[in-house]
Design a protein around this motif. Structure first.
Motif, short mmCIF file in Angstrom:
data_model
loop_
_atom_site.label_atom_id
_atom_site.label_comp_id
_atom_site.label_asym_id
_atom_site.label_seq_id
_atom_site.Cartn_x
_atom_site.Cartn_y
_atom_site.Cartn_z
N ALA A 196 0.83 -1.21 0.00
CA ALA A 196 0.00 0.00 0.00
C ALA A 196 0.86 1.26 0.00
N ALA A 197 1.94 1.25 0.79
CA ALA A 197 2.83 2.41 0.83
C ALA A 197 3.42 2.69 -0.55
N MET A 198 3.90 1.63 -1.22
CA MET A 198 4.51 1.85 -2.52
C MET A 198 3.48 2.27 -3.56
N ASN A 199 2.27 1.73 -3.48
CA ASN A 199 1.21 2.17 -4.38
C ASN A 199 0.93 3.66 -4.20
N ALA A 200 0.89 4.12 -2.96
CA ALA A 200 0.66 5.55 -2.69
C ALA A 200 1.80 6.40 -3.27
N ILE A 201 3.01 5.98 -3.00
CA ILE A 201 4.17 6.74 -3.49
C ILE A 201 4.21 6.72 -5.01
N ASN A 202 3.91 5.59 -5.63
CA ASN A 202 3.87 5.51 -7.10
C ASN A 202 2.85 6.47 -7.68
N ARG A 203 1.70 6.56 -7.05
CA ARG A 203 0.65 7.44 -7.56
C ARG A 203 1.10 8.90 -7.49
N MET A 204 1.85 9.25 -6.47
CA MET A 204 2.39 10.60 -6.38
C MET A 204 3.49 10.80 -7.43
N GLY A 205 4.37 9.82 -7.55
CA GLY A 205 5.47 9.93 -8.51
C GLY A 205 5.00 10.04 -9.94
N VAL A 206 4.04 9.21 -10.32
CA VAL A 206 3.52 9.24 -11.69
C VAL A 206 2.71 10.51 -11.92
N SER A 207 1.83 10.83 -10.99
CA SER A 207 0.94 11.99 -11.17
C SER A 207 1.71 13.30 -11.27
N PHE A 208 2.82 13.40 -10.56
CA PHE A 208 3.60 14.63 -10.55
C PHE A 208 4.90 14.51 -11.34
N ARG A 209 5.01 13.41 -12.15
CA ARG A 209 6.10 13.19 -13.10
C ARG A 209 7.49 13.32 -12.48
N MET A 210 7.69 12.58 -11.38
CA MET A 210 9.02 12.57 -10.78
C MET A 210 9.98 11.85 -11.72
N LYS A 211 11.09 12.45 -11.94
CA LYS A 211 12.08 11.91 -12.90
C LYS A 211 12.98 10.88 -12.22
#
Length: 149
Positions: free
Chosen positions: A129-144
């Motif tokens: 769940a933690a990684m899913n949350a972080i992934n959603r932030m990373g993808v949504s805000f286009r972390m490089k």
């Protein structure tokens, strides 16, 4: 399009996510290598380049072979490389990450429970769940990713 740097725009939100991340990386009974393996597989499913880059590097730094790391997306076809516990964690990671499709089936739950027991299965699910949350932030805000051309 430039997007917000999410952890700067919402430091309290970032702190909350960070607390969960700290718990799953520091306070569970799960092996660190297993945690990073789960982080990588979840990030691959979600297509988070930033997180795939980080967790690939983490696994290599912890001593996982490059041959094993590159076969994580197709672990079903290279099961001999992964321990029974790793296979169970990868299967449950896929089940939970794709919960809208799988509904965390009773069969998958029973298989994961048999390997991990209640406490570790809850901790594993929190890790996912933690990684899913972080992934959603990373993808949504286009972390490089850190990778250089």
């Amino acid at each position: 399009m430039n997007r917000a740097v999410w952890f700067q725009a919402s430091p309290e939100g970032a702190k909350a996510v960070g607390v969960l991340h700290h718990f799953v990386t520091q306070s569970t009974g799960l092996p660190g290598l297993l945690t990073h393996l789960v982080f990588l597989r979840v990030s691959q499913i979600n297509g988070c380049a930033h997180c795939i880059d980080i967790h690939t590097r983490d696994l290599l730094a912890e001593g996982m072979s490059i041959e094993k790391v590159v076969l994580v997306p197709v672990w079903h076809e290279a099961q001999y490389l992964f321990s029974e516990q790793e296979r169970a964690a990868l299967a449950w990671s896929e089940e939970v990450t794709r919960v809208s499709e799988t509904h965390a089936s009773d069969e998958a739950y029973a298989a994961a429970l048999a390997m991990f027991g209640e406490k570790d299965l809850v901790d594993l699910t929190l890790t996912i769940a933690a990684m899913n949350a972080i992934n959603r932030m990373g993808v949504s805000f286009r972390m490089k990713p850190r990778a250089k051309a």
